[in-house]
Design a protein around this motif. Structure first.
Motif, PDB file in Angstrom:
ATOM      1  N   ILE A 187      21.897  23.044   3.304  1.00 54.63           N
ATOM      2  CA  ILE A 187      21.549  23.922   4.561  1.00 54.63           C
ATOM      3  C   ILE A 187      22.747  24.440   5.378  1.00 54.63           C
ATOM      4  O   ILE A 187      23.645  23.784   5.599  1.00 54.63           O
ATOM      5  CB  ILE A 187      20.645  22.935   5.661  1.00 54.63           C
ATOM      6  N   THR A 206      19.191  26.481   1.772  1.00 53.89           N
ATOM      7  CA  THR A 206      18.471  27.005   3.047  1.00 53.89           C
ATOM      8  C   THR A 206      19.149  27.652   4.022  1.00 53.89           C
ATOM      9  O   THR A 206      20.198  26.965   4.232  1.00 53.89           O
ATOM     10  CB  THR A 206      17.718  25.757   3.570  1.00 53.89           C
ATOM     11  N   SER A 265      18.141  20.557  -0.942  1.00 53.29           N
ATOM     12  CA  SER A 265      19.207  21.811  -0.413  1.00 53.29           C
ATOM     13  C   SER A 265      20.316  21.769   0.427  1.00 53.29           C
ATOM     14  O   SER A 265      20.134  21.012   1.396  1.00 53.29           O
ATOM     15  CB  SER A 265      18.258  23.179  -0.097  1.00 53.29           C
ATOM     16  N   ILE A 287      21.071  21.972  16.961  1.00 54.81           N
ATOM     17  CA  ILE A 287      20.322  22.046  15.865  1.00 54.81           C
ATOM     18  C   ILE A 287      19.653  20.809  15.586  1.00 54.81           C
ATOM     19  O   ILE A 287      20.305  19.847  15.098  1.00 54.81           O
ATOM     20  CB  ILE A 287      20.697  22.900  14.462  1.00 54.81           C
ATOM     21  N   GLN A 313      12.919  25.447  18.145  1.00 56.18           N
ATOM     22  CA  GLN A 313      14.031  26.102  18.287  1.00 56.18           C
ATOM     23  C   GLN A 313      13.994  27.492  18.254  1.00 56.18           C
ATOM     24  O   GLN A 313      12.958  28.142  17.699  1.00 56.18           O
ATOM     25  CB  GLN A 313      14.955  25.673  17.490  1.00 56.18           C
ATOM     26  N   HIS A 324       9.391  28.421   2.615  1.00 58.50           N
ATOM     27  CA  HIS A 324       9.712  28.836   1.193  1.00 58.50           C
ATOM     28  C   HIS A 324       9.058  30.139   0.950  1.00 58.50           C
ATOM     29  O   HIS A 324       7.945  30.168   1.213  1.00 58.50           O
ATOM     30  CB  HIS A 324       9.181  27.703   0.404  1.00 58.50           C
ATOM     31  N   ALA A 384      16.118  16.531  10.691  1.00 59.04           N
ATOM     32  CA  ALA A 384      15.712  15.032  10.558  1.00 59.04           C
ATOM     33  C   ALA A 384      16.642  14.533   9.496  1.00 59.04           C
ATOM     34  O   ALA A 384      17.275  13.197   9.710  1.00 59.04           O
ATOM     35  CB  ALA A 384      14.299  14.897   9.890  1.00 59.04           C
ATOM     36  N   SER A 410      10.474  17.392   2.144  1.00 55.45           N
ATOM     37  CA  SER A 410      10.344  16.707   0.757  1.00 55.45           C
ATOM     38  C   SER A 410       9.195  15.919   1.065  1.00 55.45           C
ATOM     39  O   SER A 410       8.716  15.251   2.304  1.00 55.45           O
ATOM     40  CB  SER A 410      11.630  15.805   0.885  1.00 55.45           C
TER      41      SER A 410
HETATM   42  O1  TXA Z   1      15.653  20.853  -1.184  1.00 56.78           O
HETATM   43  C1  TXA Z   1      15.104  21.171   0.116  1.00 56.78           C
HETATM   44  O2  TXA Z   1      15.513  21.473   1.073  1.00 56.78           O
HETATM   45  C2  TXA Z   1      13.592  20.534   0.075  1.00 56.78           C
HETATM   46  C3  TXA Z   1      12.803  21.309  -0.881  1.00 56.78           C
HETATM   47  C4  TXA Z   1      11.312  20.835  -0.999  1.00 56.78           C
HETATM   48  O3  TXA Z   1      12.834  22.620  -0.577  1.00 56.78           O
HETATM   49  N1  TXA Z   1      13.059  20.219   1.259  1.00 56.78           N
HETATM   50  C5  TXA Z   1      13.469  19.449   2.345  1.00 56.78           C
HETATM   51  O4  TXA Z   1      13.024  19.511   3.556  1.00 56.78           O
HETATM   52  O5  TXA Z   1      14.399  18.681   2.284  1.00 56.78           O
HETATM   53  P1  TXA Z   1      13.100  18.269   4.735  1.00 56.78           P
HETATM   54  O6  TXA Z   1      12.029  18.884   5.796  1.00 56.78           O
HETATM   55  O7  TXA Z   1      13.010  17.199   4.095  1.00 56.78           O
HETATM   56  O8  TXA Z   1      14.582  18.568   5.063  1.00 56.78           O
HETATM   57  C6  TXA Z   1      14.798  19.618   5.406  1.00 56.78           C
HETATM   58  C7  TXA Z   1      15.885  19.123   6.741  1.00 56.78           C
HETATM   59  C8  TXA Z   1      15.315  18.655   7.796  1.00 56.78           C
HETATM   60  O9  TXA Z   1      16.204  17.677   8.389  1.00 56.78           O
HETATM   61  C9  TXA Z   1      15.118  19.556   9.013  1.00 56.78           C
HETATM   62  O10 TXA Z   1      15.031  19.106  10.180  1.00 56.78           O
HETATM   63  C10 TXA Z   1      16.191  20.742   8.735  1.00 56.78           C
HETATM   64  O11 TXA Z   1      16.202  20.851   7.368  1.00 56.78           O
HETATM   65  N2  TXA Z   1      15.444  21.873   9.288  1.00 56.78           N
HETATM   66  C11 TXA Z   1      14.582  22.632   9.041  1.00 56.78           C
HETATM   67  N3  TXA Z   1      14.606  23.783   9.676  1.00 56.78           N
HETATM   68  C12 TXA Z   1      15.506  23.831  10.228  1.00 56.78           C
HETATM   69  C13 TXA Z   1      15.865  24.459  11.553  1.00 56.78           C
HETATM   70  N4  TXA Z   1      15.156  25.707  12.072  1.00 56.78           N
HETATM   71  N5  TXA Z   1      16.979  24.310  12.024  1.00 56.78           N
HETATM   72  C14 TXA Z   1      17.778  23.239  11.849  1.00 56.78           C
HETATM   73  N6  TXA Z   1      17.270  22.450  11.101  1.00 56.78           N
HETATM   74  C15 TXA Z   1      16.434  22.603  10.352  1.00 56.78           C
END
Ligand code: TXA
Ligand code: MG
Length: 323
Positions: free
Chosen positions: A186, A94, A184, A227, A111, A63, A230, A143
């Motif tokens: 993605i 994102t 968000s 990619i 990655q 972020h 989670a 999260s």
């Molecule tokens: O709304 C949101 O995106 C929240 C708030 C806190 O910003 N964050 C969030 O993060 O949901 P998290 O880690 O719970 O979920 C993010 C997802 C995960 O499934 C992660 O694997 C994926 O985004 N992700 C993050 N970076 C990535 C990347 N470089 N390539 C592919 N997937 C990615």
């Protein structure tokens, strides 16, 4: 761990210093609460994984507070991604972009790409700005829930999820309930055309209208995506209660549906949103309420149509998936 509920300029400064010191801060965003750490600090990031119980190798979203910081983390940014950034940042989106050397393997899961987001929540932005003013470059924040559980949309929910796993110097910043309520959108920006990896409040229609092209919703685990995410696992976002998207509730079962649906006899109504936007906003708290009430089964009538309904249905399908 302490909870900071008065978000004054001086408390935001102190909380930013907590991040600079390598401790963890759970903070509100417009989507869900994130568990933040300095994205350049290997040890702090390791603590995020530990607190969440998240398997290693799942990438984290970095972020930042403004577009000016984007090229510190990402390179070869396609024109369509710049257009998306201009249209929807700060906001619930994102972008997955090719990484720079700053985005280490402990952020990207090894990655060659990195997820970046500029949130629109006033407190999140103020914290990120202050963190950068104190010399920080970006805050990694998944999260703020235990792995596979429901994302928190209030500071109390963060406390319930993580209090046992946070240390003395860690903090939870209370900014009230999140307005969007689901994570968000993605968007994979590593190919010639964008595709949606996780639907959210920035909808397919909004993206297509902005770019003037049609795009794919590609949330499957297909190898071709290459990619790791989670949230793309089939079972995720799940309460302890078993979630059913078909069938009808029996006596004492939970029931979630739009307000226009009447509660079946004997069921326990745990949410009655009036619109699909409100559905997204209240869904995770409704799941938590089901668990607090000790319900064993929750029956859900999913919303229909496009827009935010796509994101809600994505989360519902995962929460109902047989583990
Ligand atoms: O709304 C949101 O995106 C929240 C708030 C806190 O910003 N964050 C969030 O993060 O949901 P998290 O880690 O719970 O979920 C993010 C997802 C995960 O499934 C992660 O694997 C994926 O985004 N992700 C993050 N970076 C990535 C990347 N470089 N390539 C592919 N997937 C990615
Ligand atoms: Mg998550």
């Amino acid at each position: 761990m302490s909870i900071i509920s008065n978000c004054t300029v001086s408390s935001i400064k102190d909380v930013a210093t907590t991040l600079i010191n390598g401790d963890l801060v759970a903070f509100p965003t417009e989507t869900v609460y994130g568990l933040g750490a300095d994205a350049t600090n290997d040890d702090a990031i390791a603590r995020i994984y530990k607190a969440k119980g998240r398997p290693e190798g799942h990438p984290l979203i970095v972020h930042i507070s403004s577009l000016g910081n984007l090229d510190k983390w990402a390179r070869d940014i396609p024109e369509y991604a710049v257009n998306l950034a201009r249209a929807f940042w700060p906001g619930p989106m994102t972008l997955i972009l090719p990484r720079t050397d700053l985005a280490k393997d402990f952020i990207t899961g090894g990655q060659d790409n990195v997820g970046i987001r500029i949130p629109s929540h006033t407190i999140a932005l103020a914290l990120l700005k202050e963190f950068e003013d104190q010399g920080g470059l970006g805050v990694a924040a998944p999260s703020a829930n235990r792995f596979g559980a429901v994302s928190p949309t209030t500071a109390t929910a963060v406390e319930i999820e993580l209090a046992d796993y946070l240390s003395e110097n860690d903090q939870i910043l209370d900014g009230g309930p999140c307005v969007v309520g689901v994570e968000s959108t993605i968007i994979n920006c590593t190919h010639s055309k964008p595709s949606i990896l996780r639907p959210g409040a920035v909808t397919k229609e909004m993206i297509e209208n902005t770019l003037g092209i049609t795009i794919e919703l590609n949330t499957s685990n297909s190898e071709s995506i290459q990619i790791k995410a989670a949230g793309l696992l089939e079972s995720h976002y799940a309460p302890s209660a078993k979630v059913f998207l078909t069938g009808s509730p029996n006596l004492g079962d939970g029931f979630i549906a739009l307000d226009s649906f009447t509660t079946p006899a004997g069921a326990v109504r745990i949410a009655a949103p009036k619109t699909n936007e409100e559905y997204a906003q209240v869904l995770y708290e409704a799941f938590r309420l089901a668990d607090i009430k000790g319900l064993r089964r929750v029956f859900v009538i999913p919303p229909t149509g496009g827009g935010i309904a796509v994101a809600i249905n994505d989360r519902l399908a995962k929460s109902a998936f047989e583990k």
